[in-house]
Design a protein around this motif. Structure first.
Motif, PDB file in Angstrom:
ATOM      1  N   LEU A 134      40.337 -21.603  52.674  1.00 47.61           N
ATOM      2  CA  LEU A 134      39.205 -22.485  52.962  1.00 47.61           C
ATOM      3  C   LEU A 134      39.236 -23.773  52.133  1.00 47.61           C
ATOM      4  O   LEU A 134      38.457 -24.684  52.393  1.00 47.61           O
ATOM      5  CB  LEU A 134      37.886 -21.751  52.686  1.00 47.61           C
ATOM      6  CG  LEU A 134      37.626 -20.539  53.578  1.00 47.61           C
ATOM      7  CD1 LEU A 134      36.382 -19.792  53.095  1.00 47.61           C
ATOM      8  CD2 LEU A 134      37.424 -20.994  55.018  1.00 47.61           C
ATOM      9  N   TYR A 135      40.118 -23.812  51.117  1.00 51.09           N
ATOM     10  CA  TYR A 135      40.193 -24.982  50.232  1.00 51.09           C
ATOM     11  C   TYR A 135      41.508 -25.729  50.471  1.00 51.09           C
ATOM     12  O   TYR A 135      42.447 -25.179  51.031  1.00 51.09           O
ATOM     13  CB  TYR A 135      40.099 -24.540  48.768  1.00 51.09           C
ATOM     14  CG  TYR A 135      38.793 -23.854  48.396  1.00 51.09           C
ATOM     15  CD1 TYR A 135      37.713 -24.590  47.935  1.00 51.09           C
ATOM     16  CD2 TYR A 135      38.655 -22.469  48.504  1.00 51.09           C
ATOM     17  CE1 TYR A 135      36.513 -23.969  47.595  1.00 51.09           C
ATOM     18  CE2 TYR A 135      37.462 -21.836  48.166  1.00 51.09           C
ATOM     19  CZ  TYR A 135      36.402 -22.595  47.714  1.00 51.09           C
ATOM     20  OH  TYR A 135      35.221 -21.967  47.375  1.00 51.09           O
ATOM     21  N   GLN A 136      41.565 -26.996  50.002  1.00 51.45           N
ATOM     22  CA  GLN A 136      42.799 -27.774  50.056  1.00 51.45           C
ATOM     23  C   GLN A 136      43.095 -28.335  48.659  1.00 51.45           C
ATOM     24  O   GLN A 136      42.352 -28.073  47.703  1.00 51.45           O
ATOM     25  CB  GLN A 136      42.671 -28.905  51.079  1.00 51.45           C
ATOM     26  CG  GLN A 136      42.549 -28.385  52.524  1.00 51.45           C
ATOM     27  CD  GLN A 136      42.659 -29.476  53.572  1.00 51.45           C
ATOM     28  OE1 GLN A 136      42.861 -30.644  53.248  1.00 51.45           O
ATOM     29  NE2 GLN A 136      42.534 -29.104  54.835  1.00 51.45           N
ATOM     30  N   SER A 174      40.293 -30.187  46.930  1.00 52.66           N
ATOM     31  CA  SER A 174      39.006 -29.485  46.846  1.00 52.66           C
ATOM     32  C   SER A 174      38.569 -29.322  45.396  1.00 52.66           C
ATOM     33  O   SER A 174      39.402 -29.162  44.495  1.00 52.66           O
ATOM     34  CB  SER A 174      39.124 -28.102  47.485  1.00 52.66           C
ATOM     35  OG  SER A 174      39.459 -28.208  48.851  1.00 52.66           O
ATOM     36  N   ALA A 203      43.192 -25.818  45.691  1.00 51.68           N
ATOM     37  CA  ALA A 203      43.008 -24.483  46.255  1.00 51.68           C
ATOM     38  C   ALA A 203      43.542 -23.386  45.341  1.00 51.68           C
ATOM     39  O   ALA A 203      42.882 -22.364  45.109  1.00 51.68           O
ATOM     40  CB  ALA A 203      43.686 -24.404  47.630  1.00 51.68           C
ATOM     41  N   THR A 208      38.838 -30.510  59.825  1.00 51.64           N
ATOM     42  CA  THR A 208      40.303 -30.541  59.816  1.00 51.64           C
ATOM     43  C   THR A 208      40.779 -31.040  61.182  1.00 51.64           C
ATOM     44  O   THR A 208      40.034 -30.980  62.166  1.00 51.64           O
ATOM     45  CB  THR A 208      40.895 -29.143  59.574  1.00 51.64           C
ATOM     46  OG1 THR A 208      40.554 -28.315  60.692  1.00 51.64           O
ATOM     47  CG2 THR A 208      40.350 -28.517  58.307  1.00 51.64           C
ATOM     48  N   TYR A 240      37.271 -27.430  56.171  1.00 50.78           N
ATOM     49  CA  TYR A 240      37.660 -26.913  54.856  1.00 50.78           C
ATOM     50  C   TYR A 240      36.599 -27.335  53.848  1.00 50.78           C
ATOM     51  O   TYR A 240      35.771 -28.209  54.118  1.00 50.78           O
ATOM     52  CB  TYR A 240      39.052 -27.411  54.459  1.00 50.78           C
ATOM     53  CG  TYR A 240      39.123 -28.846  53.983  1.00 50.78           C
ATOM     54  CD1 TYR A 240      39.226 -29.898  54.886  1.00 50.78           C
ATOM     55  CD2 TYR A 240      39.082 -29.152  52.622  1.00 50.78           C
ATOM     56  CE1 TYR A 240      39.287 -31.211  54.446  1.00 50.78           C
ATOM     57  CE2 TYR A 240      39.143 -30.466  52.178  1.00 50.78           C
ATOM     58  CZ  TYR A 240      39.244 -31.487  53.099  1.00 50.78           C
ATOM     59  OH  TYR A 240      39.301 -32.791  52.649  1.00 50.78           O
TER      60      TYR A 240
END
Lengths: 123, 123
Positions: free
Chosen positions: B28-30, B33, B45, B106, B112
């Motif tokens: 769910l993170y990049q 984030s 992430a 996204t 995200y």
């Protein structure tokens, strides 16, 4: 000023204005600003001030416990997350609350509130 | 799906994943984030998952009390504000918390988490 410093300065200014002259908060919002107050959705500076000035208490004092902030993306916005308590005049108990603000930069080098979400934290 | 529906679906998915398989939250993170967890600032992430999986409890169960959401600007983002309580395995008392997420779209049509701020609400 660093982002944490900006966030703290905003938070101090916001709650001092709320506690001293709630109607003056209108200058912090714009037409596209949104407030969700205990689930009520309000849009626009004028409607937001009408909501805040019609809350069923007159005098109050905010006590801030924590302030967290993060940049919100490439547009230069900032997220500010606050926890604290409100003391209402004539009430013995404080009400705990959490509130988040999404601040966006203005052309004048200041910030306005694009998003504002407020919740009481019931025990 | 309407924004409130997206927010509720995200919140259900997030906490079900947290309670069932915390390591899977990484998806769910990049890299950009940000998580602020009780004042600790973590970015990316991989570091966020390392933080979440190293919290000093194993099993937990989130109970959600309120979910508020607002669009965060022209880039199609969404702010989600959650209040609730966490039940830790072996503890009698629940811990109340507030958390906010800034979701960004996204290219695949999903979202995200760009921003995540978590605070326990101490009584």
């Amino acid at each position: 000023m660093d982002p944490d410093g900006v966030a703290r300065a905003f938070v101090e200014h916001y709650y001092r204005t709320f506690d001293g002259n709630r109607a003056a908060l209108g200058g912090l919002y714009q037409e596209g600003s949104m407030l969700t107050f205990e689930g009520d959705k309000i849009q626009g500076a004028q409607s937001i001030v009408a909501k805040l000035t019609s809350l069923p208490f007159q005098q109050c004092l905010h006590h801030i416990s924590t302030v967290d902030c993060q940049p919100s993306g490439p547009q230069g916005g900032m997220l500010v997350f606050v926890s604290g308590a409100i003391q209402l005049a004539g009430e013995n108990h404080q009400l705990k609350f959490s509130q988040m603000f999404h601040l966006m930069p203005t052309p004048q080098g200041s910030f306005y509130v694009l998003n504002d979400i407020f919740r009481l934290n019931y025990a």
